[in-house]
Structures are given as structure tokens and as C-alpha cells.
Motif scaffolding. Structure first.
Motif, short mmCIF file in Angstrom:
data_model
loop_
_atom_site.label_atom_id
_atom_site.label_comp_id
_atom_site.label_asym_id
_atom_site.label_seq_id
_atom_site.Cartn_x
_atom_site.Cartn_y
_atom_site.Cartn_z
N ARG A 1 0.80 -1.23 0.00
CA ARG A 1 0.00 0.00 0.00
C ARG A 1 0.83 1.28 0.00
O ARG A 1 0.27 2.38 0.04
N GLY A 2 2.14 1.13 -0.03
CA GLY A 2 2.99 2.31 -0.08
C GLY A 2 3.09 3.07 1.23
O GLY A 2 3.52 4.23 1.24
N GLU A 3 2.72 2.44 2.34
CA GLU A 3 2.82 3.11 3.64
C GLU A 3 4.29 3.26 4.04
O GLU A 3 5.12 2.41 3.73
N ALA A 4 4.59 4.35 4.74
CA ALA A 4 5.95 4.53 5.24
C ALA A 4 6.26 3.40 6.23
O ALA A 4 5.42 3.00 7.02
N LEU A 5 7.49 2.89 6.13
CA LEU A 5 7.89 1.79 7.00
C LEU A 5 8.29 2.35 8.36
O LEU A 5 9.30 3.05 8.49
N ARG A 6 7.49 2.04 9.36
CA ARG A 6 7.75 2.48 10.72
C ARG A 6 7.38 1.35 11.67
O ARG A 6 6.21 1.12 11.96
N TYR A 7 8.38 0.63 12.11
CA TYR A 7 8.13 -0.36 13.16
C TYR A 7 9.23 -0.21 14.20
O TYR A 7 10.41 -0.32 13.89
N ASP A 8 8.83 0.04 15.45
CA ASP A 8 9.78 0.29 16.52
C ASP A 8 9.43 -0.58 17.71
O ASP A 8 8.58 -0.22 18.54
N ASP B 1 10.89 -3.66 20.79
CA ASP B 1 12.00 -3.90 21.69
C ASP B 1 13.10 -4.73 21.05
O ASP B 1 14.28 -4.59 21.40
N PHE B 2 12.72 -5.59 20.11
CA PHE B 2 13.68 -6.50 19.48
C PHE B 2 13.98 -6.12 18.03
O PHE B 2 15.08 -6.40 17.54
N TYR B 3 13.01 -5.54 17.34
CA TYR B 3 13.17 -5.23 15.92
C TYR B 3 12.74 -3.79 15.65
O TYR B 3 11.73 -3.32 16.18
N GLN B 4 13.52 -3.11 14.82
CA GLN B 4 13.19 -1.75 14.39
C GLN B 4 13.42 -1.65 12.89
O GLN B 4 14.48 -2.05 12.39
N PHE B 5 12.42 -1.14 12.18
CA PHE B 5 12.52 -0.98 10.73
C PHE B 5 12.02 0.40 10.35
O PHE B 5 10.90 0.80 10.72
N SER B 6 12.84 1.14 9.60
CA SER B 6 12.45 2.50 9.22
C SER B 6 12.97 2.91 7.85
O SER B 6 12.82 4.07 7.46
N LEU B 7 13.55 1.99 7.11
CA LEU B 7 14.13 2.33 5.80
C LEU B 7 13.63 1.37 4.73
O LEU B 7 13.81 0.15 4.85
N MET B 8 12.99 1.92 3.69
CA MET B 8 12.62 1.13 2.52
C MET B 8 12.62 2.07 1.32
O MET B 8 11.73 2.90 1.15
N THR B 9 13.69 1.98 0.53
CA THR B 9 13.81 2.83 -0.66
C THR B 9 13.23 2.10 -1.87
O THR B 9 13.11 0.86 -1.87
N PRO B 10 12.85 2.81 -2.92
CA PRO B 10 12.23 2.17 -4.10
C PRO B 10 13.08 1.05 -4.70
O PRO B 10 12.54 0.06 -5.22
N PHE B 11 14.41 1.18 -4.61
CA PHE B 11 15.28 0.17 -5.22
C PHE B 11 15.09 -1.20 -4.57
O PHE B 11 15.27 -2.23 -5.22
N PHE B 12 14.74 -1.21 -3.29
CA PHE B 12 14.60 -2.47 -2.55
C PHE B 12 13.15 -2.87 -2.32
O PHE B 12 12.88 -3.86 -1.64
N ASP B 13 12.23 -2.13 -2.87
CA ASP B 13 10.79 -2.37 -2.68
C ASP B 13 10.27 -3.21 -3.84
O ASP B 13 10.26 -2.75 -4.98
N PRO B 14 9.81 -4.45 -3.59
CA PRO B 14 9.31 -5.28 -4.70
C PRO B 14 7.96 -4.81 -5.23
O PRO B 14 7.54 -5.26 -6.30
N GLY B 15 7.29 -3.95 -4.49
CA GLY B 15 6.00 -3.44 -4.94
C GLY B 15 4.85 -4.39 -4.66
O GLY B 15 5.04 -5.50 -4.15
N PRO B 16 3.63 -3.97 -4.98
CA PRO B 16 2.45 -4.76 -4.63
C PRO B 16 2.33 -6.02 -5.47
O PRO B 16 2.90 -6.14 -6.55
N ILE B 17 1.56 -6.97 -4.92
CA ILE B 17 1.20 -8.18 -5.64
C ILE B 17 -0.31 -8.27 -5.70
O ILE B 17 -1.00 -7.69 -4.86
N PRO B 18 -0.88 -8.97 -6.70
CA PRO B 18 -2.35 -9.02 -6.84
C PRO B 18 -3.01 -10.04 -5.92
O PRO B 18 -3.99 -10.68 -6.29
N PHE B 19 -2.45 -10.19 -4.73
CA PHE B 19 -2.98 -11.14 -3.74
C PHE B 19 -2.85 -10.51 -2.37
O PHE B 19 -2.09 -9.57 -2.17
N ASP B 20 -3.61 -11.05 -1.41
CA ASP B 20 -3.43 -10.61 -0.04
C ASP B 20 -2.03 -11.00 0.45
O ASP B 20 -1.42 -11.95 -0.07
N PRO B 21 -1.51 -10.33 1.47
CA PRO B 21 -0.24 -10.77 2.06
C PRO B 21 -0.36 -12.21 2.56
O PRO B 21 -1.46 -12.70 2.83
N PRO B 22 0.76 -12.89 2.71
CA PRO B 22 0.71 -14.29 3.17
C PRO B 22 0.05 -14.42 4.54
O PRO B 22 0.17 -13.55 5.40
#
Length: 339
Positions: free
Chosen positions: A129-136, A138-159
Motif C-alpha cells: 500500500r505504499g505506507e511509510a515503514l515504521r516499526y519500533d 523492543d527486538f526489531y526496528q525498521f524505518s528504511l525502505m527505498t524504491p530500489f529495494f521495494d518489490p511493490g504490490p502483488i495481486p494477492f493478499d499478504p501471506p
């Protein structure tokens, strides 16, 4: 009740297409890989093209040696490859394997698994959905996703996400966070009815979800054969497998709920390398609690009687491989009678 084929530990990626094609011919509903002697994701990636219409999943892949980002990417690609029929099954494993086999961190496995699932879903939301990556967490933090590393949407629900669960925390986590549970094959009806299902229900109630949204998946220990001699061989093999699991302290809760006290004896024997002799500790009445015992032509109906209303998907767990010696027609009849 769906009936699944679990690829053996000896099925490598090169063998997976043949195994999947056979499962499709027989009439299985899905094919699952396990993380033992081969990478479970490579098995599926190789096998998916040979099983159009089948569902595919990991039962299970070990979570913590892989970053949630790594697993999210693998699952995303397999969901696209399978046209929306991939079921991501994850497990924590036990401390010794995480620290000594994988040389990674074992720390608060239940809360860490909760964050693992939340982080993957945040990553998938970014890709879908193109949402900004923000997960903070205690064990995992994710805040970086540039277009080069983004596979983009798929025509199915997430797994969909399933986890293996033995203890109370992860069983409740299934109810709050997961689409399904992989119940360990080392279980009894009493353990399912008095511990697993109520614990999952408690989590679902906490999250305001109906229990029916959650899929219960497991494999059945099978003592079977065409005659008494084959069944005796099968019984001994199942005793060996029960003894192996019963020697592991992490699975002691199954024994406790049945009132059995032979776990410490088996643990001590395992430390002395008495693996073969351990089977002698397992009495026939214990086998009857853990395994479905029936001749091969009655096995499907016996599995259905035990698990109807308890499981949504079932596979055949057998150590002596007697099912592998059946013709495809015989296996097709077994699958149909189980279903």
C-alpha cells in the motif's frame, strides 16, 4: 478437513518438483516443507510450478536466524509465485538449536515472535500500500525502505501467518496475531482439548476474534500397515519417535497433562546415548494416546474420527515410511477417506 503432504527431510530442491507433482496426482490439498536437512523455502520455490491449484506452506521454518525483513521478502515472492496460496509457518525452535546450531540470539522467544509477526506485516503494508515503514519494537526496528529495494504490490493478499505453539504464551499469540497454528505432532487428544484449543481461544477472545478464523494444522502419528507384522514395525518406529520427543524438556507439558512421569528418565537416557533403548520405555497404552492405530484400509476413517472438529488440516506423520510404499491409487483412497 484438508489433507496435506509433508515433504520428507531427504527431499531437496532438485527432488521437490517430482514430490509436488505426485502429491497433486494423489489428490492432496497442500504441500508443506520442513526445516531439517534442506532449506524449506527453496524446496517450495522449486516445487510450486509442479502443483497448480495446491496450497503450499512451511511447517515450519525457523524464524529467529532470519531477519523479519528477509522472511518477509521470501514469503512475498512465494505468495506471488503460488498465486496467493502460500501459508507462512514459523517456529521459535529451542534454545540449543538457536544458539548452538544457528549461532543467533535466544531472548524472550514469545515476545520476540510477536514482534517478528508485527514487523513482517508492517513491511508488507509498505510494499502493498505504499505506507511509510515504521516499526519500533523492543527486538526489531525498521524505518528504511527505498524504491530500489521495494518489490511493490502483488495481486494477492499478504501471506497468512501460522506459528508452531507448545506453551501458553505462543498458543495465546496464535489467537491474537496469527491465521493458524501448527500443533506439534507430539500431542494427545487431552492436550488438544484441555490446553491448546482453550489457550488459543483465550488469545482470540482477547483480540475480539472468533476462534473459527484460526486454522488448526497438525500431523498425525500413524501406526498402520497391511498386516500385523507391518503394524508391529510401524508401532516400534512410532514408539521411538514418541520417546525422542518425550525426552525434550520443552515438550514436558504434554506428558504432565496426561499424568506421565517418564520424561526425566528419557532425558537421562538420551544424554547417555541410549536412543534405541528409549523406545522400550513407551508402553502400548501411551502409543494409543499419541497415535492413530488402524490398518491401512481403515486409517483414513480413524484419523477423521480423532480429529474432526479439532483440526482443519491434517498430514500423515510416520517414521517407518510405510505410506511411501503405497501405490498412488492406494494413497488417493487414503486421502479421500481421511477427507
Amino acid at each position: 478437513m484438508k489433507v496435506d503432504h509433508v515433504m520428507s527431510s531427504t527431499t531437496g530442491p532438485a527432488d521437490a518438483p517430482r514430490a509436488v507433482a505426485r502429491a497433486a496426482r494423489i489428490g492432496f490439498d497442500g504441500v508443506f516443507s520442513v526445516e531439517t536437512a534442506h532449506d524449506p523455502y527453496l524446496q517450495l520455490a522449486a516445487g510450486i510450478p509442479s502443483g497448480p491449484g495446491l496450497e503450499f506452506g512451511t511447517a515450519i521454518a525457523v524464524a529467529f536466524p532470519r531477519s523479519p525483513m528477509t522472511t518477509a521478502m521470501i514469503a512475498w515472492d512465494l505468495q506471488a509465485q503460488s498465486e496467493g496460496r502460500f501459508l507462512l509457518g514459523l517456529g521459535t525452535q529451542i534454545r540449543a538449536h538457536i544458539t548452538r546450531r544457528f549461532s543467533t540470539v535466544w531472548d524472550s522467544p514469545g515476545p520476540r515472535m510477536r514482534e517478528y509477526i508485527e514487523a513482517m506485516r508492517a513491511i508488507w503494508a509498505t510494499w502493498q500500500r505504499g505506507e511509510a515503514l515504521r516499526y519500533d519494537g523492543d527486538f526489531y526496528q525498521f524505518s528504511l525502505m527505498t524504491p530500489f529495494f521495494d518489490p511493490g504490490p502483488i495481486p494477492f493478499d499478504p501471506p497468512k501467518v501460522y506459528i508452531s505453539a507448545v506453551g501458553p504464551f505462543n498458543c495465546r499469540l496464535v489467537g491474537t496475531h496469527c491465521d493458524g497454528i501448527h500443533v506439534h505432532a507430539f500431542h494427545t487428544e487431552k492436550y488438544l482439548d484441555e490446553f491448546v484449543i482453550p489457550s488459543v481461544r483465550a488469545g482470540a477472545d482477547q483480540a475480539g476474534r472468533p476462534l473459527e478464523e484460526i486454522e488448526f494444522v497438525s500431523a498425525a502419528f500413524c501406526v498402520t500397515g497391511r498386516d500385523e507384522a507391518e503394524m508391529a514395525v510401524s508401532r516400534q518406529a512410532v514408539k521411538q519417535q514418541i520417546a525422542f520427543y518425550a525426552s525434550t524438556p520443552a515438550y514436558r507439558g504434554v506428558l504432565d497433562i496426561e499424568g506421565w512421569d517418564f520424561g526425566p528418565t528419557l532425558t537421562a537416557m538420551s544424554k547417555r546415548g541410549k536412543w534405541i533403548e528409549m523406545a522400550d520405555v513407551i508402553e502400548d497404552e501411551v502409543v494409543e494416546k499419541f497415535a492413530v492405530v488402524a490398518p491401512i484400509d481403515e486409517l483414513g476413517a480413524a484419523i477423521r474420527r480423532r480429529y474432526e472438529g479439532r483440526l482443519d488440516r491434517v498430514a500423515y506423520y510416520t517414521l517407518s515410511n510405510e505410506l511411501d510404499h503405497l501405490s498412488e491409487d492406494e494413497l488417493a483412497r487414503l486421502v479421500a477417506s481421511t477427507r
